[in-house]
Design an enzyme around this catalytic site. Structure first.
Site, PDB file in Angstrom:
ATOM      1  N   ASP A 111       0.853  -1.189   0.000  1.00 15.91           N
ATOM      2  CA  ASP A 111       0.000   0.000   0.000  1.00 15.91           C
ATOM      3  C   ASP A 111       0.886   1.235   0.000  1.00 15.91           C
ATOM      4  O   ASP A 111       1.751   1.381   0.856  1.00 15.91           O
ATOM      5  CB  ASP A 111      -0.925   0.009   1.216  1.00 15.91           C
ATOM      6  CG  ASP A 111      -2.102   0.965   1.035  1.00 15.91           C
ATOM      7  OD1 ASP A 111      -2.413   1.328  -0.121  1.00 15.91           O
ATOM      8  OD2 ASP A 111      -2.709   1.359   2.042  1.00 15.91           O
ATOM      9  N   GLU A 159      -9.289   4.188  -2.583  1.00 15.48           N
ATOM     10  CA  GLU A 159      -8.039   3.928  -3.283  1.00 15.48           C
ATOM     11  C   GLU A 159      -8.339   3.201  -4.590  1.00 15.48           C
ATOM     12  O   GLU A 159      -9.442   2.695  -4.804  1.00 15.48           O
ATOM     13  CB  GLU A 159      -7.095   3.025  -2.461  1.00 15.48           C
ATOM     14  CG  GLU A 159      -6.774   3.564  -1.074  1.00 15.48           C
ATOM     15  CD  GLU A 159      -5.600   2.855  -0.408  1.00 15.48           C
ATOM     16  OE1 GLU A 159      -4.766   2.252  -1.115  1.00 15.48           O
ATOM     17  OE2 GLU A 159      -5.531   2.929   0.833  1.00 15.48           O
ATOM     18  N   ASP A 182      -9.593   0.379   1.346  1.00 19.68           N
ATOM     19  CA  ASP A 182      -8.644  -0.090   2.352  1.00 19.68           C
ATOM     20  C   ASP A 182      -9.174   0.284   3.739  1.00 19.68           C
ATOM     21  O   ASP A 182      -8.795   1.302   4.313  1.00 19.68           O
ATOM     22  CB  ASP A 182      -7.281   0.554   2.085  1.00 19.68           C
ATOM     23  CG  ASP A 182      -6.187  -0.019   2.962  1.00 19.68           C
ATOM     24  OD1 ASP A 182      -6.362  -1.134   3.483  1.00 19.68           O
ATOM     25  OD2 ASP A 182      -5.151   0.655   3.116  1.00 19.68           O
ATOM     26  N   ARG A 196       0.617  15.865  12.869  1.00 18.51           N
ATOM     27  CA  ARG A 196       1.976  16.394  13.073  1.00 18.51           C
ATOM     28  C   ARG A 196       1.909  17.897  13.302  1.00 18.51           C
ATOM     29  O   ARG A 196       1.655  18.348  14.417  1.00 18.51           O
ATOM     30  CB  ARG A 196       2.852  16.060  11.859  1.00 18.51           C
ATOM     31  CG  ARG A 196       3.491  14.696  11.946  1.00 18.51           C
ATOM     32  CD  ARG A 196       3.981  14.213  10.587  1.00 18.51           C
ATOM     33  NE  ARG A 196       4.864  15.128   9.880  1.00 18.51           N
ATOM     34  CZ  ARG A 196       6.161  15.224  10.091  1.00 18.51           C
ATOM     35  NH1 ARG A 196       6.746  14.500  11.014  1.00 18.51           N
ATOM     36  NH2 ARG A 196       6.900  16.051   9.374  1.00 18.51           N
ATOM     37  N   HIS A 234      -3.863  13.964   0.609  1.00 17.83           N
ATOM     38  CA  HIS A 234      -4.123  13.080   1.749  1.00 17.83           C
ATOM     39  C   HIS A 234      -2.972  13.141   2.757  1.00 17.83           C
ATOM     40  O   HIS A 234      -3.196  13.292   3.960  1.00 17.83           O
ATOM     41  CB  HIS A 234      -4.325  11.641   1.267  1.00 17.83           C
ATOM     42  CG  HIS A 234      -4.423  10.638   2.374  1.00 17.83           C
ATOM     43  ND1 HIS A 234      -5.501  10.595   3.236  1.00 17.83           N
ATOM     44  CD2 HIS A 234      -3.568   9.660   2.789  1.00 17.83           C
ATOM     45  CE1 HIS A 234      -5.308   9.618   4.126  1.00 17.83           C
ATOM     46  NE2 HIS A 234      -4.152   9.038   3.875  1.00 17.83           N
TER      47      HIS A 234
HETATM   48 MN    MN Z   1      -4.402   2.569   2.547  1.00 17.86          MN
END
Ligand code: MN
Length: 424
Positions: free
Chosen positions: A135, A210, A242, A151, A142
């Site tokens: 992946d 995805e 996912d 962060r 994103h």
């Molecule tokens: Mn993923």
């Protein structure tokens, strides 16, 4: 131009104007008829076409295939192993058999009746045996959104992000076909302000919008695939949901990355759309600045204009479109992903799958996960039945769709559907 992609072609099988499956698509999948074993198929309109029947009647005899048993297998891996010229030749044969001017199959009533099956009379099976699964994390929007939340908004991307397609090796056993429902996972999480973890059902189950590409050719351990060679290895693409448990992910991912938060179920669409069919929908990807290292240089228009959408259907039954995005937003191309995957000599095999990473666009209505759409749960999403969502609730159904339009042709991927069931 590839003749099977000619926008003028029409089929003697009826195709609605908004169908994902005109004669220019001719995807590959595995069908299981009501009475019979799984076998390879293609699809035009709402008709599945059983390739084993076409092989029975000799329609593939002219092809240079050493072993026609590939048309009778319950997975596409042996067919893919025949190589790109054969993938192309099969698609060309199908295009010629089903175009409106062609009478050979149309007049063979026995073959036609056996080969053509309405799609609601077949079960779609996993199209490939997935070997390894990677992946990636290739959408700039994103990665920026996630980095901003977790962060620092002024320093959202890690220093490596624009220099290599970041990825991790995932698990293939839990990749399942559309229509498979998934139980809410259980695991460890660290509640807010707690000092010790607790065990129980995840409270923050999410989708990730995805796409995934599938390799149909092996490479040799120790050798690399260049960006120019990547197209010979990539068979086609599917939609890929996912599923992710954000609370488990947050607690477990340090320092080695995603683990149980990501492997409790990932769902693919059942029809593999070939790279060849996507050829007319090539577009330039985003400009890459700073310039990439030479092994990642990718010439030409190597992204694809694929409109993507995610629909959430709550138990009340009213669908809600949560996001509209596009594959063309991906910062790293699939050629660059495969070149990076193999630059160290790592070999690829037939049936390996490579997720793109969540595909978010630039605007808040194009974010490809609920984590971003609800901004970590701070902005609830209002559904049209009056309820709201921060993450997926039990018995919510998530549907991914994807299609391409270019003025002359529309083709697509169908649907990738899964319902989240209560924890076991
Ligand atoms: Mn993923």
């Amino acid at each position: 131009m590839i003749e099977a992609n000619n926008p003028e072609l029409k089929s003697w099988i009826e195709v609605e104007p908004d169908s994902d499956f005109p004669i220019q698509n001719l995807p590959f999948g595995i069908i299981r008829p009501l009475h019979g074993d799984p076998r390879p198929a293609t699809r035009i309109g709402n008709i599945a076409i059983d390739l084993s029947v076409l092989a029975d009647f000799g329609f593939f005899d002219h092809l240079d295939i050493d072993d026609l048993s590939v048309f009778y297998q319950p997975i596409l891996n042996p067919l893919m192993a025949q190589g790109k010229p054969i993938w192309s030749a099969i698609r060309k044969t199908l295009s010629e058999l089903f175009r409106i001017e062609s009478t050979e199959l149309l007049q063979n009533e026995e073959a036609r009746n056996l080969a053509l099956i309405p799609v609601d009379e077949v079960v779609m099976e996993m199209p490939v045996m997935v070997g390894d699964y990677t992946d990636f994390y290739s959408s700039l929007e994103h990665a920026t959104n996630v980095g901003t939340m977790f962060r620092d908004p002024s320093n959202a991307l890690y220093p490596n992000w624009k220099h290599l397609p970041v990825g991790y090796h995932g698990r293939s056993s839990s990749i399942v076909v559309s229509g498979t429902n998934i139980h809410r996972p259980k695991g460890q999480t660290l509640p807010k302000e707690a000092s010790k973890p607790v065990f129980g059902p995840s409270k923050l189950v999410d989708f990730e919008l995805e796409m995934a590409f599938i390799t149909g050719k092996e490479s040799t351990l120790g050798e690399s695939i260049s960006t120019d060679q990547a197209g010979d290895y990539i068979f086609g693409l599917v939609l890929f949901n996912d599923l992710s448990a954000r609370d488990m992910q947050k607690w477990e991912y340090v320092p080695l990355g995603p683990f149980l938060a990501k492997n409790f179920g990932s769902v693919i669409s059942p029809w593999i759309v070939t790279l060849e069919a996507l050829e007319p929908f090539r577009v330039d990807g985003p400009a890459q600045d700073p310039p990439v290292l030479p092994y990642l240089k990718d010439s030409g228009s190597n992204s694809y204009n694929i409109q993507l959408e995610v629909v959430l259907t709550p138990p009340s039954g009213q669908p809600n479109t949560l996001c509209i995005s596009n594959f063309k937003h991906m910062y790293w191309s699939i050629n660059q992903q495969l070149a990076h995957q193999t630059v160290n000599g790592c070999n690829v095999r037939i049936g390996d799958m490579y997720g793109s990473g969540t595909i978010s666009g630039p605007t808040p209505d194009s974010y490809g996960s609920m984590l971003e759409l609800s901004w970590q749960g701070t902005k609830p999403i209002h559904l049209n039945d009056g309820t709201e969502r921060k993450f997926i609730q039990d018995n919510d159904t998530i549907t991914l769709r994807g299609y391409c339009v270019n003025g002359t042709t529309r083709l697509g991927f169908g649907e990738c559907v899964t319902k989240i069931l209560p924890a076991n």
